[in-house]
Design an enzyme around this catalytic site. Sequence first.
Site, PDB file in Angstrom:
ATOM      1  N   SER A  16       0.189  -7.719  -8.288  1.00 43.50           N
ATOM      2  CA  SER A  16       1.236  -6.633  -8.718  1.00 43.50           C
ATOM      3  C   SER A  16       0.929  -6.469 -10.835  1.00 43.50           C
ATOM      4  CB  SER A  16       2.802  -7.577  -8.680  1.00 43.50           C
ATOM      5  OG  SER A  16       2.323  -7.484  -6.770  1.00 43.50           O
ATOM      6  N   LYS A  19      -1.908  -2.299 -11.547  1.00 45.48           N
ATOM      7  CA  LYS A  19      -3.361  -1.648 -12.110  1.00 45.48           C
ATOM      8  C   LYS A  19      -3.522   0.168 -12.001  1.00 45.48           C
ATOM      9  CE  LYS A  19      -6.345  -4.285  -9.514  1.00 45.48           C
ATOM     10  NZ  LYS A  19      -5.773  -5.516  -8.902  1.00 45.48           N
ATOM     11  N   PRO A 193      -3.788 -18.701 -18.686  1.00 45.80           N
ATOM     12  CA  PRO A 193      -4.651 -17.707 -17.806  1.00 45.80           C
ATOM     13  C   PRO A 193      -5.285 -16.675 -18.325  1.00 45.80           C
ATOM     14  CG  PRO A 193      -1.865 -18.322 -17.859  1.00 45.80           C
ATOM     15  CD  PRO A 193      -2.996 -18.526 -19.135  1.00 45.80           C
ATOM     16  N   THR A 194      -4.864 -15.632 -18.570  1.00 45.30           N
ATOM     17  CA  THR A 194      -6.284 -15.093 -19.219  1.00 45.30           C
ATOM     18  C   THR A 194      -7.799 -15.001 -19.515  1.00 45.30           C
ATOM     19  OG1 THR A 194      -4.365 -13.555 -20.130  1.00 45.30           O
ATOM     20  CG2 THR A 194      -6.680 -12.560 -20.497  1.00 45.30           C
ATOM     21  N   LYS A 226      -6.718 -14.666 -30.768  1.00 42.29           N
ATOM     22  CA  LYS A 226      -7.244 -16.000 -29.467  1.00 42.29           C
ATOM     23  C   LYS A 226      -7.832 -15.246 -28.179  1.00 42.29           C
ATOM     24  CE  LYS A 226      -4.962 -19.448 -27.926  1.00 42.29           C
ATOM     25  NZ  LYS A 226      -3.899 -20.671 -28.307  1.00 42.29           N
ATOM     26  N   GLY A 357       9.936   7.378  10.184  1.00 44.41           N
ATOM     27  CA  GLY A 357       9.770   5.621  10.441  1.00 44.41           C
ATOM     28  C   GLY A 357       9.154   5.890  12.035  1.00 44.41           C
ATOM     29  N   CYS A 384      10.506  13.831   9.018  1.00 43.71           N
ATOM     30  CA  CYS A 384       9.375  13.654   9.809  1.00 43.71           C
ATOM     31  C   CYS A 384      10.472  12.718  10.747  1.00 43.71           C
ATOM     32  CB  CYS A 384       8.622  12.584   9.522  1.00 43.71           C
ATOM     33  SG  CYS A 384       7.514  12.480  10.480  1.00 43.71           S
ATOM     34  N   GLY A 386      13.398  11.697  10.216  1.00 43.29           N
ATOM     35  CA  GLY A 386      14.129  12.280   9.838  1.00 43.29           C
ATOM     36  C   GLY A 386      15.044  13.307  10.789  1.00 43.29           C
ATOM     37  N   HIS A 510       6.265  15.803   6.140  1.00 44.68           N
ATOM     38  CA  HIS A 510       6.092  14.814   4.253  1.00 44.68           C
ATOM     39  C   HIS A 510       5.935  15.737   3.103  1.00 44.68           C
ATOM     40  CE1 HIS A 510       6.144  10.819   6.449  1.00 44.68           C
ATOM     41  NE2 HIS A 510       5.473  11.641   7.656  1.00 44.68           N
ATOM     42  N   GLU A 512       7.736  14.573   0.776  1.00 41.81           N
ATOM     43  CA  GLU A 512       7.100  13.638  -0.960  1.00 41.81           C
ATOM     44  C   GLU A 512       5.771  13.487  -1.849  1.00 41.81           C
ATOM     45  OE1 GLU A 512       7.686  12.924   2.346  1.00 41.81           O
ATOM     46  OE2 GLU A 512       7.184  10.886   3.486  1.00 41.81           O
TER      47      GLU A 512
END
Length: 540
Positions: A16, A19, A193-194, A226, A357, A384, A386, A510, A512
């Site tokens: 998350s 990317k 961490p990197t 660094k 849905g 849809c 809806g 759809h 959207e």
Amino acid sequence: MSKAKYIFVTGGVTSSLGKGIISASLGKLLQARGFRVTIQKFDPYINIDPGTLNPYEHGECYVTDDGAETDLDLGHYERFLDIKTSQDNNVTTGRIYNNVITKERRGDFLGKTVQVVPHITDEIKNNFYKLGETGDYDIVITEIGGCVGDIESLPFIEAVRQARFELGINNFVSIHLTLIPYLKAAGEQKTKPTQHSVKQLLEAGIQPDILVCRTEHTLTSEIRKKLALFCNVASNCVIEAQDAETIYDVPLLMRKEKLDERVLTKLKLSHKKEPQIDQWKEFLGRLKNPTDEVRIALVGKYVQLKDAYKSIAEAFVHAGAHNECRVELSWINSEELDGDNVVRLLKDKHGILVAPGFGERGWEGKLQAVKYAREDKIPFFGICLGLQCAVIEFARNVLNIPKANSTEMDPKTKAPVIDMMEAQKKVTKMGGTMRLGAYACELKKGSKAYSVYGHSKIMERHRHRYEFNNKYLEQFEEAGFLATGINPDTKLVEIMELKDHPWFVGSQFHPELKSTVMNPHPLFVRFVKAALAFKKDTYK
Ligand code: GLN
């Protein structure tokens, strides 16, 4: 070998990190410099595609023109670049293995032991190069899903390593997206961490050329130095990606950090011409300086995870900016809606959208929302499922068919106003078997739908099994619920609208999925306009 140049984007430390947005933003900048760009995503899970995943697991399933069910990042690619993607832009581990196993059964590898290296990695590379080989693109950006170090991503990372070798260093850039956490107690940004994440990449034989560092605070020059030193990258290739107010700021932030220039330098491509991003800036100007505001209820059952309705939310951002209007989405869980609370929950909204849905959960709540929008003349948009809700509500409460239902919710209903197409009834497999992708629709002159699009022939994307049952069409039209968009080949109903209502429109497709920054979808633009008009009328 393909003539295109390749950029690979991997991620480390956590998932998350965005990317998809970084890839889309970089793609936008390169495109704005005149390069022909596409972006593809390789996902390490075993599903053949995300079509069978619950939206709670993976967010929305994005459907392309060719009917591929894909990762929601492809939505970002299309929205940012205004390009069309396809099945070739999204490949999973499942698809790779499926291809290899099919070849094995066919006898393509006779006599050989089929192995991860080279057979799986070869198949991955073939798919890496597929779009580049069409000759349609100068640059192909490949986003590798998941995190470096995950067991599942290993074959992909190995394929990237091999790709660098095959393509040559002037045709290959590796970008690693990572996180620089800020430790409040220590008052410091942390690079460890990197370092670990880059070490893992190095172990796999990949030296990243560019680090893009997600951070809540500005990267100090010490931190940049660094990171450069320990991770073996030039210090001007340590790119800061600070949290942005909106995802649409990211291309400009990446421009400021010169991510596009660094990439082009590595690829030995010219960066003399500045990217043409005036239109993008204008969009941002409108987005950030709204002159009005509307509240829209988004009624659905996956509202806890906003990613489940990603494209709808983004389509409202585009349509809002177009109208110089901030759209505040109020997420309403349809399972909690009933006849007693519907007015209380929806009364201060200027528009109601009932979302797509599957399944029965939350169905009755959605019907309540439709009823309220229809009776109180609140702008309504059904997408849809809806639209199917609007149809059932109308059948029950206006046409007086109390048993009306969709066979999805009640397979034995006596009044199947929404029913499965004959072809769908034979389908037994679940994956990739719905009505998927772009289909033609013809709009009736004089309808609201026609006025929205400004012409009669449109193509829109689908993802559903059930349809309006044309046996009931006459009854609906006589009572004022008109089918104003029809598929010219199959006569299936695509759009319906209420005659005596300021704005009550439903689409079986759809819309959207086709809204982009540069081309906001007209149905969303008009719905927001209708909500603005409703607000003015109601509170004048
Ligand atoms: N469940 C409905 C169908 O399959 C609607 C699907 C959707 O909203 N995408 O037809």
